[in-house]
Design an enzyme around this catalytic site. Structure first.
Site, mmCIF file in Angstrom:
data_model
loop_
_atom_site.group_PDB
_atom_site.id
_atom_site.type_symbol
_atom_site.label_atom_id
_atom_site.label_comp_id
_atom_site.label_asym_id
_atom_site.label_seq_id
_atom_site.Cartn_x
_atom_site.Cartn_y
_atom_site.Cartn_z
ATOM 1 N N ARG A 90 -5.263 5.759 -2.407
ATOM 2 C CA ARG A 90 -3.798 5.690 -2.348
ATOM 3 C C ARG A 90 -3.169 6.475 -3.506
ATOM 4 N NH1 ARG A 90 -2.504 3.586 2.725
ATOM 5 N NH2 ARG A 90 -3.855 1.796 3.143
ATOM 6 N N LYS B 97 -6.121 -3.559 -7.039
ATOM 7 C CA LYS B 97 -6.639 -2.754 -5.934
ATOM 8 C C LYS B 97 -7.861 -1.960 -6.414
ATOM 9 C CE LYS B 97 -3.546 -3.868 -2.812
ATOM 10 N NZ LYS B 97 -3.873 -4.437 -1.494
ATOM 11 N N ARG C 193 -3.173 0.478 -9.854
ATOM 12 C CA ARG C 193 -2.282 1.494 -9.298
ATOM 13 C C ARG C 193 -0.976 1.612 -10.070
ATOM 14 N NH1 ARG C 193 -3.452 0.309 -2.834
ATOM 15 N NH2 ARG C 193 -5.574 1.191 -2.863
ATOM 16 N N ASP D 28 0.809 -1.224 0.000
ATOM 17 C CA ASP D 28 0.000 0.000 0.000
ATOM 18 C C ASP D 28 0.838 1.267 0.000
ATOM 19 O OD1 ASP D 28 -2.472 -1.264 -0.099
ATOM 20 O OD2 ASP D 28 -2.586 -1.489 2.073
#
Length: 199
Positions: free
Chosen positions: A111, A65, A69, A38
């Site tokens: 994130r 995710k 990402r 993460d």
């Protein structure tokens, strides 16, 4: 590192951070990527400021995710002027890069939004993170905390929603928090944000 513990089955600790001065590029092992999965988006931002090549691999899970990402960070950082190569399981990043402000997409991923907001703080010019309100999923107080952490300007309470006074304004090139709650959550530098959208 101090006050180590566990919460929700995850290890916790209080960390004391320092500047990037003296840090060298690195190559990740798959095990380390799994342990820091993460944190990898914001570590990719940090890698743009290191002199040399950083290889982050073994992180294929990032594609599964809230967003892809790997693709989202590659697109966002490339738009800001970073030398970043997207790979199936991570990135190759050559630095240091002189980041420039850009309009970037969070892809609805908290994130990614937070990592690109940090990149905006390093960039020259205006940075706008689309869909930045998604950070509320894991860090609803981020936009209030950023000015405190930076220590360079203070925001008024959300109810009053007005720009900081000139003497407290952050230096050009620093990204500002998004608009007040309920408004569109941009992430822009103070020099060009309309007054109606100021925090």
């Amino acid at each position: 590192r101090s006050q180590e513990g566990e919460e929700g089955g995850e290890p916790t600790a209080t960390l004391r951070a320092a500047s990037l001065a003296g840090l060298r590029p690195w190559a990740w092992s798959e095990k380390l990527s799994a342990e820091l999965i993460d944190e990898l988006p914001v570590l990719a931002v940090a890698a743009t400021q290191l002199a040399g090549r950083t290889v982050i691999s073994g992180a294929r899970e990032l594609r599964l995710k809230e967003s892809d990402r790997i693709a989202a960070m590659a697109a966002g950082l490339a738009a800001m002027g970073a030398s970043i190569e997207e790979r199936e399981d991570g990135w190759v990043i050559d630095g240091p890069a002189r980041l420039r402000g850009a309009k970037v997409e969070s892809c609805g991923d908290h994130r990614v939004a937070m990592a690109l907001a940090v990149a905006g703080l390093l960039a020259e010019g205006e940075t706008q993170v689309e869909g930045a309100e998604c950070v509320a999923l894991s860090y609803p107080g981020l936009w209030a905390d950023l000015p405190v952490l930076l220590g360079s300007w203070r925001t008024a309470p959300p109810a009053t929603a007005r720009p900081p006074p000139p003497q407290a304004a952050r230096p050009a090139g620093r990204a500002r928090p998004p608009t007040r709650p309920g408004a569109q959550a941009d992430h822009r530098t103070p020099s060009s944000t309309p007054a109606a959208a100021a925090p």
